[in-house]
Design a protein around this motif. Structure first.
Motif, PDB file in Angstrom:
ATOM      1  N   GLU A 264       5.516 -12.874   5.116  1.00 41.48           N
ATOM      2  CA  GLU A 264       5.555 -12.652   6.559  1.00 41.48           C
ATOM      3  C   GLU A 264       4.186 -12.477   7.195  1.00 41.48           C
ATOM      4  OE1 GLU A 264       7.153  -8.798   7.816  1.00 41.48           O
ATOM      5  OE2 GLU A 264       7.211  -8.231   5.706  1.00 41.48           O
ATOM      6  N   ASN A 265       3.114 -12.555   6.431  1.00 44.03           N
ATOM      7  CA  ASN A 265       1.786 -12.343   6.987  1.00 44.03           C
ATOM      8  C   ASN A 265       0.852 -13.469   6.579  1.00 44.03           C
ATOM      9  OD1 ASN A 265      -0.587 -11.365   8.034  1.00 44.03           O
ATOM     10  ND2 ASN A 265      -0.316  -9.289   7.264  1.00 44.03           N
ATOM     11  N   LEU A 266       0.245 -14.143   7.574  1.00 43.79           N
ATOM     12  CA  LEU A 266      -0.676 -15.237   7.307  1.00 43.79           C
ATOM     13  C   LEU A 266      -2.134 -14.788   7.236  1.00 43.79           C
ATOM     14  CD1 LEU A 266       0.837 -18.015   9.626  1.00 43.79           C
ATOM     15  CD2 LEU A 266       0.804 -18.014   7.137  1.00 43.79           C
ATOM     16  N   ASP A 267      -2.389 -13.492   7.333  1.00 42.44           N
ATOM     17  CA  ASP A 267      -3.745 -12.970   7.283  1.00 42.44           C
ATOM     18  C   ASP A 267      -4.246 -13.003   5.842  1.00 42.44           C
ATOM     19  OD1 ASP A 267      -6.133 -11.637   7.443  1.00 42.44           O
ATOM     20  OD2 ASP A 267      -5.281  -9.704   8.031  1.00 42.44           O
ATOM     21  N   TYR A 268      -5.193 -13.898   5.557  1.00 48.73           N
ATOM     22  CA  TYR A 268      -5.681 -14.049   4.189  1.00 48.73           C
ATOM     23  C   TYR A 268      -6.230 -12.728   3.651  1.00 48.73           C
ATOM     24  CZ  TYR A 268      -8.482 -15.644   0.230  1.00 48.73           C
ATOM     25  OH  TYR A 268      -9.016 -15.806  -1.024  1.00 48.73           O
ATOM     26  N   GLY A 269      -6.844 -11.929   4.508  1.00 47.72           N
ATOM     27  CA  GLY A 269      -7.456 -10.679   4.065  1.00 47.72           C
ATOM     28  C   GLY A 269      -6.503  -9.515   3.922  1.00 47.72           C
ATOM     29  N   ASP A 270      -5.204  -9.747   4.126  1.00 48.73           N
ATOM     30  CA  ASP A 270      -4.217  -8.676   3.993  1.00 48.73           C
ATOM     31  C   ASP A 270      -3.982  -8.383   2.515  1.00 48.73           C
ATOM     32  OD1 ASP A 270      -2.107  -6.914   4.139  1.00 48.73           O
ATOM     33  OD2 ASP A 270      -0.631  -8.426   4.687  1.00 48.73           O
ATOM     34  N   MET A 271      -4.729  -7.433   1.979  1.00 45.27           N
ATOM     35  CA  MET A 271      -4.657  -7.099   0.554  1.00 45.27           C
ATOM     36  C   MET A 271      -4.695  -5.589   0.380  1.00 45.27           C
ATOM     37  SD  MET A 271      -7.532  -9.791  -0.847  1.00 45.27           S
ATOM     38  CE  MET A 271      -7.545 -11.502  -0.304  1.00 45.27           C
ATOM     39  N   ASP A 272      -3.954  -5.107  -0.588  1.00 41.33           N
ATOM     40  CA  ASP A 272      -4.017  -3.705  -0.986  1.00 41.33           C
ATOM     41  C   ASP A 272      -4.846  -3.650  -2.262  1.00 41.33           C
ATOM     42  OD1 ASP A 272      -2.237  -2.938   1.123  1.00 41.33           O
ATOM     43  OD2 ASP A 272      -0.589  -3.713  -0.084  1.00 41.33           O
ATOM     44  N   HIS A 273      -6.114  -3.270  -2.121  1.00 42.48           N
ATOM     45  CA  HIS A 273      -7.058  -3.369  -3.227  1.00 42.48           C
ATOM     46  C   HIS A 273      -6.813  -2.289  -4.290  1.00 42.48           C
ATOM     47  CE1 HIS A 273      -9.542  -6.455  -1.335  1.00 42.48           C
ATOM     48  NE2 HIS A 273      -9.315  -5.825  -0.191  1.00 42.48           N
ATOM     49  N   CYS A 274      -7.115  -2.655  -5.532  1.00 42.04           N
ATOM     50  CA  CYS A 274      -6.956  -1.751  -6.672  1.00 42.04           C
ATOM     51  C   CYS A 274      -8.325  -1.549  -7.322  1.00 42.04           C
ATOM     52  CB  CYS A 274      -5.988  -2.330  -7.702  1.00 42.04           C
ATOM     53  SG  CYS A 274      -4.448  -2.981  -7.029  1.00 42.04           S
ATOM     54  N   ALA A 275      -8.757  -0.312  -7.414  1.00 38.15           N
ATOM     55  CA  ALA A 275     -10.039  -0.038  -8.066  1.00 38.15           C
ATOM     56  C   ALA A 275      -9.967  -0.416  -9.543  1.00 38.15           C
ATOM     57  CB  ALA A 275     -10.390   1.437  -7.921  1.00 38.15           C
ATOM     58  N   ILE A 276     -11.004  -1.066 -10.035  1.00 36.99           N
ATOM     59  CA  ILE A 276     -11.021  -1.500 -11.425  1.00 36.99           C
ATOM     60  C   ILE A 276     -10.789  -0.339 -12.385  1.00 36.99           C
ATOM     61  CG2 ILE A 276     -12.515  -2.455 -13.232  1.00 36.99           C
ATOM     62  CD1 ILE A 276     -13.801  -4.210 -11.085  1.00 36.99           C
ATOM     63  N   THR A 277     -11.377   0.809 -12.067  1.00 34.09           N
ATOM     64  CA  THR A 277     -11.284   1.958 -12.973  1.00 34.09           C
ATOM     65  C   THR A 277      -9.911   2.624 -12.940  1.00 34.09           C
ATOM     66  OG1 THR A 277     -12.228   3.337 -11.227  1.00 34.09           O
ATOM     67  CG2 THR A 277     -13.747   2.448 -12.875  1.00 34.09           C
ATOM     68  N   GLU A 278      -9.061   2.231 -11.998  1.00 31.84           N
ATOM     69  CA  GLU A 278      -7.730   2.825 -11.885  1.00 31.84           C
ATOM     70  C   GLU A 278      -6.647   1.948 -12.493  1.00 31.84           C
ATOM     71  OE1 GLU A 278      -7.168   3.719  -7.779  1.00 31.84           O
ATOM     72  OE2 GLU A 278      -8.630   5.369  -7.769  1.00 31.84           O
ATOM     73  N   LEU A 279      -6.983   0.760 -12.958  1.00 29.87           N
ATOM     74  CA  LEU A 279      -5.996  -0.118 -13.589  1.00 29.87           C
ATOM     75  C   LEU A 279      -5.570   0.459 -14.937  1.00 29.87           C
ATOM     76  CD1 LEU A 279      -7.621  -3.582 -12.821  1.00 29.87           C
ATOM     77  CD2 LEU A 279      -5.594  -2.612 -11.726  1.00 29.87           C
ATOM     78  N   ARG A 280      -4.308   0.276 -15.249  1.00 28.22           N
ATOM     79  CA  ARG A 280      -3.778   0.781 -16.508  1.00 28.22           C
ATOM     80  C   ARG A 280      -2.963  -0.306 -17.215  1.00 28.22           C
ATOM     81  NH1 ARG A 280      -7.010   3.872 -15.200  1.00 28.22           N
ATOM     82  NH2 ARG A 280      -6.878   6.121 -14.904  1.00 28.22           N
TER      83      ARG A 280
END
Length: 280
Positions: A264-280
């Protein structure tokens, strides 16, 4: 001409994190996209996205109308994006002919009734990678050359993610209903894509990996940021990314991949970023 069509049902994050290796592959990976004079299509129930491949060799291949769509023709209620990852070819859409070279794209709007694919040279056949999403409005069909793409360079050699993003079928280049497609090329010595990783709850995504050298592979990461899983992928394979999942990868060499999105969103920059150090 042969058409192969399959459906992949949507899973929740709770179901996804319980899958073993084979179940992950069965639900998210499309291993074979290209076969001589055939069409391979997969319908994902995430946003009813269709992706697949067409490789005309000796025949002109027609875009079929799978019974599962319950439509009078494939693009009756859909739009279509095409990127050629093989030799030079031609797409004919309702009588209009488009010559599509390597890494060039074509957008076809809703209501296009007849679509055919052919190759200029059977010894170097075109390989048309296609994505399709439901559409509510008709926008003009248009070819997009690589020179017409919106280009962004990101990352660095120091973090092994130096890459060039070619935005081909996006709303900053041409109007679409919800389909977006582009191509990311990793520089020599870089192996990571989409890192730092992100999710976007407002749309799903499919990655298609190609230009993976013989004997090399890409490890694709998916899942929630704190519950990641991985799928080992080979050249010219595609993988589904649910809207709750990250979509990132690391190869044993550099490579290229095509990303396609719908939602539903065409905004390419619409992202929920994940910090590298928080990935599991």
């Amino acid at each position: 001409m042969q058409t192969y069509f399959e459906s992949r049902f949507a899973l929740s994050p709770n179901e996804g994190k319980q899958l073993d290796t084979q179940a992950l592959r069965d639900n998210f990976l499309m291993e074979k996209l290209f076969e001589a004079d055939a069409i391979h299509l997969t319908l994902s129930h995430y946003d009813r996205y269709i992706f697949g491949g067409v490789m005309p060799v000796k025949e002109t291949v027609l875009l079929s109308n799978p019974e599962n769509l319950k439509a009078n023709y494939f693009l009756e209620r859909r739009e279509l994006g095409i990127i050629n990852v093989g030799g030079k070819g031609t797409v004919v859409a309702d009588g209009t002919s488009y010559e599509i070279d390597f890494k060039e794209a074509l957008y076809l709007g809703k209501g296009t009734k007849e679509v055919s694919f052919s190759s200029a040279d059977a010894n170097a056949p075109a390989k048309f990678y296609i994505n399709s999403a439901p559409a509510h409005q008709t926008y003009p069909s248009k070819k997009v050359s690589k020179a017409e793409a919106e280009v962004v360079e990101l990352g660095s050699a120091a973090t092994a993610n130096h890459r060039v993003i070619n935005k081909l079928i996006v709303n900053s280049v041409l109007p679409t209903c919800q389909l977006q497609m582009g191509m990311t090329e990793l520089k020599s010595g870089s192996v990571w894509n989409t890192m730092p990783a992100h999710t976007h709850d407002r749309r799903m995504e499919v990655y298609f990996y190609f230009e993976v050298p013989q004997g090399q592979s890409v490890c694709h990461f998916l899942g929630q940021p704190q519950e990641t899983r991985h799928i080992w992928m080979q050249n010219e394979q595609a993988v589904i990314s649910p809207n709750w999942s990250i979509h990132s990868g690391a190869g044993t060499s550099n490579y290229t991949f095509i990303w396609g999105m719908a939602g539903e969103n065409l905004d390419y920059g619409d992202m929920d970023h994940c910090a590298i150090t928080e990935l599991r």
